[in-house]
Design a protein around this motif. Structure first.
Motif, PDB file in Angstrom:
ATOM      1  N   PRO A 126      55.906 -39.598 -15.118  1.00 62.81           N
ATOM      2  CA  PRO A 126      54.782 -38.692 -14.890  1.00 62.81           C
ATOM      3  C   PRO A 126      54.383 -38.028 -16.202  1.00 62.81           C
ATOM      4  N   MET A 127      53.093 -37.817 -16.384  1.00 66.82           N
ATOM      5  CA  MET A 127      52.632 -37.103 -17.569  1.00 66.82           C
ATOM      6  C   MET A 127      52.760 -35.603 -17.342  1.00 66.82           C
ATOM      7  N   GLY A 158      61.718 -40.239 -16.292  1.00 68.38           N
ATOM      8  CA  GLY A 158      61.554 -39.308 -17.398  1.00 68.38           C
ATOM      9  C   GLY A 158      60.148 -38.764 -17.353  1.00 68.38           C
ATOM     10  N   VAL A 159      59.629 -38.351 -18.504  1.00 71.17           N
ATOM     11  CA  VAL A 159      58.259 -37.848 -18.567  1.00 71.17           C
ATOM     12  C   VAL A 159      57.596 -38.335 -19.847  1.00 71.17           C
ATOM     13  N   TYR A 160      56.279 -38.252 -19.842  1.00 74.92           N
ATOM     14  CA  TYR A 160      55.463 -38.578 -21.005  1.00 74.92           C
ATOM     15  C   TYR A 160      54.530 -37.399 -21.220  1.00 74.92           C
ATOM     16  N   ILE A 161      54.568 -36.810 -22.398  1.00 74.20           N
ATOM     17  CA  ILE A 161      53.802 -35.596 -22.678  1.00 74.20           C
ATOM     18  C   ILE A 161      52.436 -35.956 -23.254  1.00 74.20           C
ATOM     19  N   GLY A 162      51.403 -35.300 -22.728  1.00 77.07           N
ATOM     20  CA  GLY A 162      50.047 -35.410 -23.248  1.00 77.07           C
ATOM     21  C   GLY A 162      49.687 -34.131 -23.988  1.00 77.07           C
ATOM     22  N   PRO A 163      49.879 -34.078 -25.311  1.00 81.83           N
ATOM     23  CA  PRO A 163      49.648 -32.839 -26.060  1.00 81.83           C
ATOM     24  C   PRO A 163      48.218 -32.304 -26.006  1.00 81.83           C
ATOM     25  N   ALA A 197      62.211 -39.486 -22.568  1.00 86.20           N
ATOM     26  CA  ALA A 197      61.196 -38.562 -23.064  1.00 86.20           C
ATOM     27  C   ALA A 197      60.191 -39.340 -23.900  1.00 86.20           C
ATOM     28  N   GLY A 198      58.908 -39.263 -23.512  1.00 85.56           N
ATOM     29  CA  GLY A 198      57.842 -39.922 -24.249  1.00 85.56           C
ATOM     30  C   GLY A 198      56.738 -38.940 -24.592  1.00 85.56           C
TER      31      GLY A 198
END
Length: 186
Positions: free
Chosen positions: A69-70, A91-96, A138-139
């Motif tokens: 999930p983002m 895990g997760v994927y971060i959208g800065p 972690a992405g």
């Protein structure tokens, strides 16, 4: 959108990154769409996936799929522990960019920024700490090679650099500049 998720997995993709997962309920819905029963509710139709991964695809699919999930809003940051606790979340994927927007700041990965501003960076590193403590992947989306380097050094497993559109635009800009310079010297 469950139908789109199921289609890409049926096409043979081994994982998905899903935007705007803000709550435990969002994460549970994501898992339902990505895993076959009893873990989820994915429908059966992996004809291309079976062709590329072999006849035993169905038997192994739930073990192979990566579901990220983002995390791109402060609501998601506040609910991160609950999101990470959902069985099936890898895990997760971060959208800065969207994370910054949700903090009332401008997007953070628009060139020439090499790294997100301090408040966004602090949130990113806080997310990373929780994800690593939960022993999950972690992405993060990165806007520069410098950011990729910093994020990998910080402990991210997956760092993606810009987008295909950005690469195309940069390549075309460089080729046009090279062509104009060649024409000036001809």
């Amino acid at each position: 959108e469950p139908g789109i998720l199921m289609k890409v997995l049926d096409a043979g993709f081994n994982g998905v990154i899903c935007p705007l997962v803000n709550t435990r309920q969002d994460a549970e819905a994501l898992v339902r769409a990505c895993y076959y029963p009893p873990m989820g509710g994915r429908s059966f139709g992996p004809y291309r996936a079976s062709a590329t991964h072999g006849a035993g695809y169905f038997d192994r699919a739930n073990d192979w799929v990566v579901v990220l999930p983002m995390i791109e809003t402060m609501e998601a940051v506040q609910n991160l522990d609950e999101i990470l606790s959902v069985p099936g979340i890898s895990g997760v994927y971060i959208g800065p960019n969207d994370l910054a927007l949700s903090m009332g700041l401008p997007p953070q990965l628009v060139p020439p920024n090499l790294m997100p501003a301090a408040p966004v960076r602090e949130q990113i590193l806080g997310i990373l700490t929780k994800v690593r403590a939960a022993d999950k992947l972690a992405g993060i989306a990165c806007g520069s090679p410098t950011m990729v380097t910093h994020m990998q050094q910080a402990g991210f497993h997956l760092t993606t650099l810009c987008s295909d559109v950005h690469f195309f635009r940069t390549g075309m800009h460089n080729l046009l500049a090279e062509t104009r310079a060649a024409l000036r010297t001809a």
